[in-house]
Design a protein around this motif. Structure first.
Motif, PDB file in Angstrom:
ATOM      1  N   SER A   1      30.798 118.156  49.212  1.00 14.68           N
ATOM      2  CA  SER A   1      31.404 118.070  47.888  1.00 14.68           C
ATOM      3  C   SER A   1      32.031 119.388  47.469  1.00 14.68           C
ATOM      4  CB  SER A   1      30.341 117.674  46.863  1.00 14.68           C
ATOM      5  OG  SER A   1      30.841 117.878  45.556  1.00 14.68           O
TER       6      SER A   1
ATOM      7  N   CYS B   1      31.206 108.485  46.742  1.00  9.73           N
ATOM      8  CA  CYS B   1      30.653 108.923  45.454  1.00  9.73           C
ATOM      9  C   CYS B   1      29.472 109.858  45.683  1.00  9.73           C
ATOM     10  CB  CYS B   1      30.238 107.717  44.618  1.00  9.73           C
ATOM     11  SG  CYS B   1      28.931 106.712  45.349  1.00  9.73           S
TER      12      CYS B   1
ATOM     13  N   CYS C   1      28.992 114.023  44.782  1.00 11.88           N
ATOM     14  CA  CYS C   1      28.125 114.362  43.648  1.00 11.88           C
ATOM     15  C   CYS C   1      27.538 115.770  43.784  1.00 11.88           C
ATOM     16  CB  CYS C   1      27.004 113.339  43.541  1.00 11.88           C
ATOM     17  SG  CYS C   1      25.880 113.692  42.183  1.00 11.88           S
TER      18      CYS C   1
ATOM     19  N   CYS D   1      32.714 111.813  41.139  1.00 11.91           N
ATOM     20  CA  CYS D   1      32.499 110.607  41.942  1.00 11.91           C
ATOM     21  C   CYS D   1      33.568 109.564  41.666  1.00 11.91           C
ATOM     22  CB  CYS D   1      31.117 110.024  41.665  1.00 11.91           C
ATOM     23  SG  CYS D   1      30.787 109.754  39.905  1.00 11.91           S
TER      24      CYS D   1
ATOM     25  N   CYS E   1      35.445 107.629  44.906  1.00 12.88           N
ATOM     26  CA  CYS E   1      35.140 106.280  45.426  1.00 12.88           C
ATOM     27  C   CYS E   1      36.402 105.623  45.972  1.00 12.88           C
ATOM     28  CB  CYS E   1      34.538 105.415  44.329  1.00 12.88           C
ATOM     29  SG  CYS E   1      34.413 103.670  44.810  1.00 12.88           S
TER      30      CYS E   1
END
Ligand code: SF4
Lengths: 357, 305
Positions: A124, B132, B136, B162, B166
């Motif tokens: 991320s 997602c 995060c 997120c 997706c």
């Protein structure tokens, strides 16, 4: 593992009328997809990002780039371009201080901002970025503090501290200047996802250009010597040429992948052409080139180029954020972008997901 | 496989003949879905749209169980679909695709099963590798002991990353509480041995709940049966090796049997996992900055002629 064409015989289906006909705009990049959507409803959800995130992309990038410029200037010719080093470090601190408020204000539950530092998730860029900002913040603050002590007392120790802490600050600054490109591209938004390498490249160049513009304005105000000005201008020209190339490459990629649609709206089109590319790259690069070629630098030229750069690069951040949201709202863009590429084979992915942290 | 018309009453049902249940029925899923829910195994949904009648019982059951408010109270004019899309407060969405108007021409032939009026109950796919979850930054999204993907509401800080991550446009943040919400595959019910609410409410078994491997086998058999019966346009979406599982996403734990191409239902054919772009993007950024640093070094060494 069989190929999907064996099981899902879209190709055999007879063409149906209805909205197929009206939606069949440009079936670029696909033999089979004819623009079918579910009532034209978006197939993915846009981000909620707006002015705050565009503002952060701008100040965060400026802070990162300034730290890199300052560190290189300090290492290459110590003591020569003091204005660049000093301006770079203070500007970096200013950009840094503006960053967390913008990011926290953008959260929808701002009181829980500290949960960003609960885990490290390498998949991320939002998580990576939180840590980059933390590390960058520590070293940038230390560097600016040492620089401040040096400026006030002339202490040689402070100068040494600033130089050494300026190195990790510059290293994390390189990430600060570019990771926002990764943040955008690691989504499902077609306009961002289509340019995984070109977008961070453009962001890095734009960040550095904005840092140099801000440094040039400070140098102008501080009446730095002509040699220093000449070096800032020269580097700005090089970065500007890189930006022009990056703009061309990114636009080509958007058109090739059929995701350039959002830039056709009147507002975004004008902002893209005149602001992002015109003010951000063409105008300042032309001024810098003229001043370098003629060997004559004017105060008006430098200030004009720097102002255009700062305005253009802020517009660039705004265009990227808002055009991306628009891109997510266009179902044909996404459904066309996600057509199988090259031989139309759909392979099955490997197993396994990283478990919760 | 679940018997649709059991010839005998399951013996365990005879334990609960009273009008009032004294307590929660242990392992109720055994009766309603034919399996006992065991932590550590992977569960999912097989949504067979050839059986869907568009009753929206799944939408209602989901809203009831999860205490979700109504969202859109207007009419959309899009067939019988007034729900419109999945959202923070709508975790099952029945899509209606009308194929009957063949460009104004009179329809002379009908396809078997759902005769040109397609209904499909859409839901979070609980991806094998979930965009997602990988996006995060707080660890709020996590993978449960049932192989599903769930948001922990007490950790989410509403960064909203997120949402664009997706690949299927499922997860959404709520303006009411500023957190991300989506289908939990009834995590709470599964913990209590209950089948998820939508699957239990589905009157035609279009939504089937079970162990993922078992469901995938069942879907293969159903597809073969349909093809045998001449339903050439039936295909699977999200089963291993089929559309929707591309680009690192892997088998979807909630997968579908569709009767038209996926785009007609708003589903992407070959989506990709967003996190695949992280490494190239970071490396390209670093390479650019390294180049700039070199250019800066060369420039700062120079003197004005
Ligand atoms: S469908 Fe979207 S929300 Fe659901 S698990 Fe996959 S990525 Fe997450």
């Amino acid at each position: 593992m069989s190929e999907p064409t064996e099981r899902s015989p879209y190709g055999r289906r007879k063409r149906r009328g209805g909205d197929d006909a009206t939606n069949a705009d440009s079936p670029r990049g696909s033999r089979l997809y004819r623009g079918e959507t579910y009532y034209g409803r978006p197939a993915i959800k846009p981000s909620h990002w707006g002015w705050l995130i565009a503002g952060y992309y701008f100040v965060g990038g400026l802070a990162g780039g300034a730290q890199v410029v300052a560190a290189v200037a300090d290492l290459i010719a110590p003591g020569r371009d003091r204005t660049i080093v000093r301006a770079g470090r203070y500007l970096s601190l200013a950009g840094l201080l503006a960053s967390p408020p913008l990011l926290i204000a953008d959260l929808q539950t701002p009181a829980r901002f500290y949960n960003m530092l609960r885990i490290i998730r390498p998949t991320s860029p939002m998580s990576i970025g939180s840590w980059i900002l933390t590390v960058f913040g520590l070293f940038t603050s230390l560097t600016a503090l040492a620089q401040g002590i040096e400026d006030l007392t002339g202490s040689a120790t402070a100068r040494r501290v600033a130089r050494w802490s300026g190195l990790p600050a510059a290293a994390s600054g390189m990430l600060m200047a570019t990771y926002t490109g990764a943040l955008s591209t690691a989504t499902s938004v077609p306009l961002w996802a289509a340019v995984p390498r070109a977008l961070p490249t453009l962001f890095g160049l734009a960040s550095t250009a904005s840092s140099l513009a801000a440094i040039a304005l400070v140098a102008e105000a501080a009446e730095a010597n002509e040699e220093t000005h000449w070096r800032i201008e020269r580097l700005s020209l090089l970065v500007g040429l890189g930006e022009l190339a990056a703009h061309a490459a990114i636009l080509r990629a958007w058109h090739m992948r059929g995701v350039a649609g959002p830039l056709e709206s009147p507002a975004l089109s004008a902002l893209h052409k005149f602001g992002m590319v015109g003010l951000g790259a063409i105008v300042p690069t032309a001024i810098h080139a003229a001043q370098q070629l003629t060997g004559r630098r004017t105060r008006a030229g430098t200030i004009g180029a720097a102002t255009a750069t700062l305005a253009g690069i802020f517009i660039e951040r705004v265009v990227i954020v808002f055009a991306g949201n628009e891109s997510a709202r266009r179902p044909t863009d996404y459904l066309r972008f996600t057509q199988p590429r090259g031989g139309a084979t759909i392979q099955c992915a490997s197993k396994g997901n990283d478990e919760s942290a | 496989m679940v018997e649709r018309y059991p010839t005998a009453i399951p013996p365990r049902a005879l334990d609960y003949t009273g009008a009032i249940m004294p307590q929660l029925m242990p392992d109720e899923a055994e009766l309603t879905a034919g399996l006992r829910i065991v932590p550590g195994r992977t569960y999912g949904f097989f949504t067979d749209t050839s059986l869907c009648i568009g009753c929206k019982a799944c939408e209602v059951a989901c809203k009831e169980w999860n205490a979700l408010p109504a969202a859109n109270l207007g009419l959309t004019g899009e067939s019988y679909d007034n729900t419109a899309a999945l959202s923070a407060t709508t975790w099952r969405h029945v899509a209606f695709v009308e194929q009957i108007s063949a460009g104004g021409a009179r329809v002379t032939a009908m396809q078997p099963y759902q005769s040109n009026w397609l209904m499909m109950s859409d839901v979070c796919k609980h991806c094998e590798r979930a965009g997602c979850l990988e996006a995060c930054p707080t660890g709020s999204l996590f993978r449960t002991e049932f192989g599903t993907v769930v948001v922990q509401q007490d950790i989410c800080n509403g960064c909203g990353y997120c949402v664009p991550a997706c690949p299927f446009g499922v997860i959404t943040t709520s303006e009411v509480d500023g957190k991300a919400h989506k289908c939990t595959l009834c995590y709470d019910r599964m913990k209590g041995g209950l089948e998820p609410a939508c699957a239990k409410a589905c009157p035609t078994d279009s939504i089937q709940f079970g162990e993922l491997g078992e469901l995938q086998g069942r879907a293969e058999r159903r597809l073969a049966t349909l093809h045998e019966r001449g339903v050439a346009n039936a295909s699977l979406y999200g089963a291993p090796g089929t559309p929707g599982t591309t680009g690192g996403i892997g088998p979807l734990h909630a997968f579908f049997l569709l009767l038209d191409r996926p785009e007609r239902y708003g589903l992407p054919v070959a989506p990709t996992l967003p996190s695949r772009r992280v490494r190239p993007a970071i490396l390209a950024g670093l390479a650019t900055m390294a180049g700039i640093a070199l250019a800066a070094a060369a420039t700062f060494m120079g003197e004005k002629k």
